[in-house]
Design a protein around this motif. Structure first.
Motif, PDB file in Angstrom:
ATOM      1  N   ASP A   1       0.849  -1.184   0.000  1.00  0.00           N
ATOM      2  CA  ASP A   1       0.000   0.000   0.000  1.00  0.00           C
ATOM      3  C   ASP A   1       0.890   1.240   0.000  1.00  0.00           C
ATOM      4  OD1 ASP A   1       0.883   0.125   2.747  1.00  0.00           O
ATOM      5  OD2 ASP A   1      -0.931   1.268   3.209  1.00  0.00           O
ATOM      6  N   MET A   2       0.268   2.411  -0.144  1.00  0.00           N
ATOM      7  CA  MET A   2       1.043   3.640  -0.238  1.00  0.00           C
ATOM      8  C   MET A   2       1.695   4.032   1.084  1.00  0.00           C
ATOM      9  SD  MET A   2       1.276   4.571  -3.292  1.00  0.00           S
ATOM     10  CE  MET A   2       2.087   6.120  -2.914  1.00  0.00           C
ATOM     11  N   GLY A   3       1.170   3.520   2.197  1.00  0.00           N
ATOM     12  CA  GLY A   3       1.834   3.774   3.467  1.00  0.00           C
ATOM     13  C   GLY A   3       3.225   3.164   3.487  1.00  0.00           C
ATOM     14  N   ALA A   4       3.342   1.947   2.981  1.00  0.00           N
ATOM     15  CA  ALA A   4       4.648   1.305   2.906  1.00  0.00           C
ATOM     16  C   ALA A   4       5.552   2.049   1.934  1.00  0.00           C
ATOM     17  CB  ALA A   4       4.484  -0.151   2.483  1.00  0.00           C
ATOM     18  N   VAL A   5       4.984   2.492   0.797  1.00  0.00           N
ATOM     19  CA  VAL A   5       5.784   3.275  -0.163  1.00  0.00           C
ATOM     20  C   VAL A   5       6.332   4.530   0.508  1.00  0.00           C
ATOM     21  CG1 VAL A   5       5.674   4.640  -2.286  1.00  0.00           C
ATOM     22  CG2 VAL A   5       4.547   2.412  -2.187  1.00  0.00           C
ATOM     23  N   HIS A   6       5.493   5.212   1.265  1.00  0.00           N
ATOM     24  CA  HIS A   6       5.909   6.440   1.951  1.00  0.00           C
ATOM     25  C   HIS A   6       7.100   6.178   2.878  1.00  0.00           C
ATOM     26  CE1 HIS A   6       5.618  10.292   4.050  1.00  0.00           C
ATOM     27  NE2 HIS A   6       5.607   9.621   5.190  1.00  0.00           N
ATOM     28  N   ASN A   7       7.079   5.062   3.564  1.00  0.00           N
ATOM     29  CA  ASN A   7       8.153   4.761   4.501  1.00  0.00           C
ATOM     30  C   ASN A   7       9.434   4.277   3.819  1.00  0.00           C
ATOM     31  OD1 ASN A   7       7.312   4.734   7.634  1.00  0.00           O
ATOM     32  ND2 ASN A   7       5.514   4.327   6.370  1.00  0.00           N
TER      33      ASN A   7
END
Length: 298
Positions: free
Chosen positions: A96-102
């Motif tokens: 998900d984009m949360g993982a991408v952000h991190n």
């Protein structure tokens, strides 16, 4: 062309999972994705167990990749995702984009299929954040992928979901628990009773969908084995196979033979029919409804 094994989508007993990956170590696979991607309530294995499996597979010559969940529903889910992305020993697949952000700007990663990268701008943006590999959306047709790869950033690998029941949707509700008239928070882990998901049929008795906890899958099995020449010509680097409870070694062997064959085997799909948990389909790849099966061209 490489072969990968996608993350396990179903809930299996701990001993079954460990035995399965011991067998995977002997299969002709190049990449193996690991970890829970569907439901955070599934705790047969912990993160340390997945790390141990990853090290075993690395010693067997595979590239392990740790996958994060697709749908984060609580602060504990977010904390688990942070724990996974902080793991620097292995590459991470961002679900998900949360993982991408991190991960962005910190290290290279794999952009998972649920990120829905459908155009050149989004693909270039993802590559600029550090994506080394991306998995095409499940419903992307060959013509659209070919156009996208014509403008693909240099050095970015392309992976396509080539075998398995398609994970079509994720929901905050647990459909398996609902089937048993149980609340989601007291589900009794009932999905462990269905090692390949629970088939939902129409009133006419035709298999329609498969329930897998909060995930909805296709009842038919997406199978691109007869389309490998077209996949190669399009520029696909990696074919992803999704785990199933039975006959996985034979499935992997068939795809391994097909990727190495000098000429396509027109009977390859027919040979796999008895090994699949449902009827075959490949419609999305050909720009048709996903449940269609387009026969191999003579």
């Amino acid at each position: 062309m490489k072969l990968s094994l996608g993350p396990l989508q179903y809930y299996w007993p701990r001993s079954t999972v460990l035995d399965f990956y011991q067998a995977v170590a002997e299969m002709p696979l190049d990449i193996v994705y690991l970890g829970e991607t569907v439901c955070s309530r599934r705790h047969e294995l912990r993160q340390s167990d997945w790390i141990d499996i990853a090290r075993m597979l690395r010693d067997a010559g595979k590239q392990p990749v740790m996958s994060t969940m697709v749908l984060l529903e609580s602060t504990s889910d977010v904390a688990d995702m942070h724990k996974i992305v902080r793991e620097t020993e292995f590459m991470i697949e961002a679900g998900d984009m949360g993982a991408v952000h991190n991960l962005a700007g910190q290290r290279s990663f794999v952009a998972g299929p649920q990120l829905n990268l459908f155009n050149a701008d989004s693909l270039a943006w993802m590559a600029s954040l550090g994506a080394q590999r991306w998995v095409a959306p499940l419903e992307m047709r060959q013509a659209d992928l070919a156009a996208l790869l014509a403008a693909q950033p240099a050095g970015l690998e392309t992976e396509v979901f080539a075998y398995g029941r398609l994970p079509l949707a994720f929901s905050a509700r647990c459909f398996t628990a609902r089937h048993y008239n149980l609340p989601k928070d007291d589900c009794g882990f009932s999905c462990i009773q269905h090692p390949d998901g629970q088939t939902l049929s129409t009133r006419e008795g035709e298999a329609f969908l498969v329930l897998n906890g909060i995930q909805t899958q296709s009842a038919r099995v997406h199978n691109l084995i007869q389309d490998i020449p077209a996949l190669r010509a399009t520029g696909v680097d990696i074919l992803r196979l999704s785990p199933q409870s039975q006959h996985m070694a034979q499935i992997v062997a068939a795809f391994d033979a097909a990727r190495q064959a000098a000429a396509p085997d027109r009977q390859a799909l027919e040979a796999l029919r008895a090994l699949m948990p449902g009827a075959a389909c490949n419609g999305y790849w050909h720009g048709q409804p996903g449940l269609n099966l387009v026969p191999a061209q003579p």
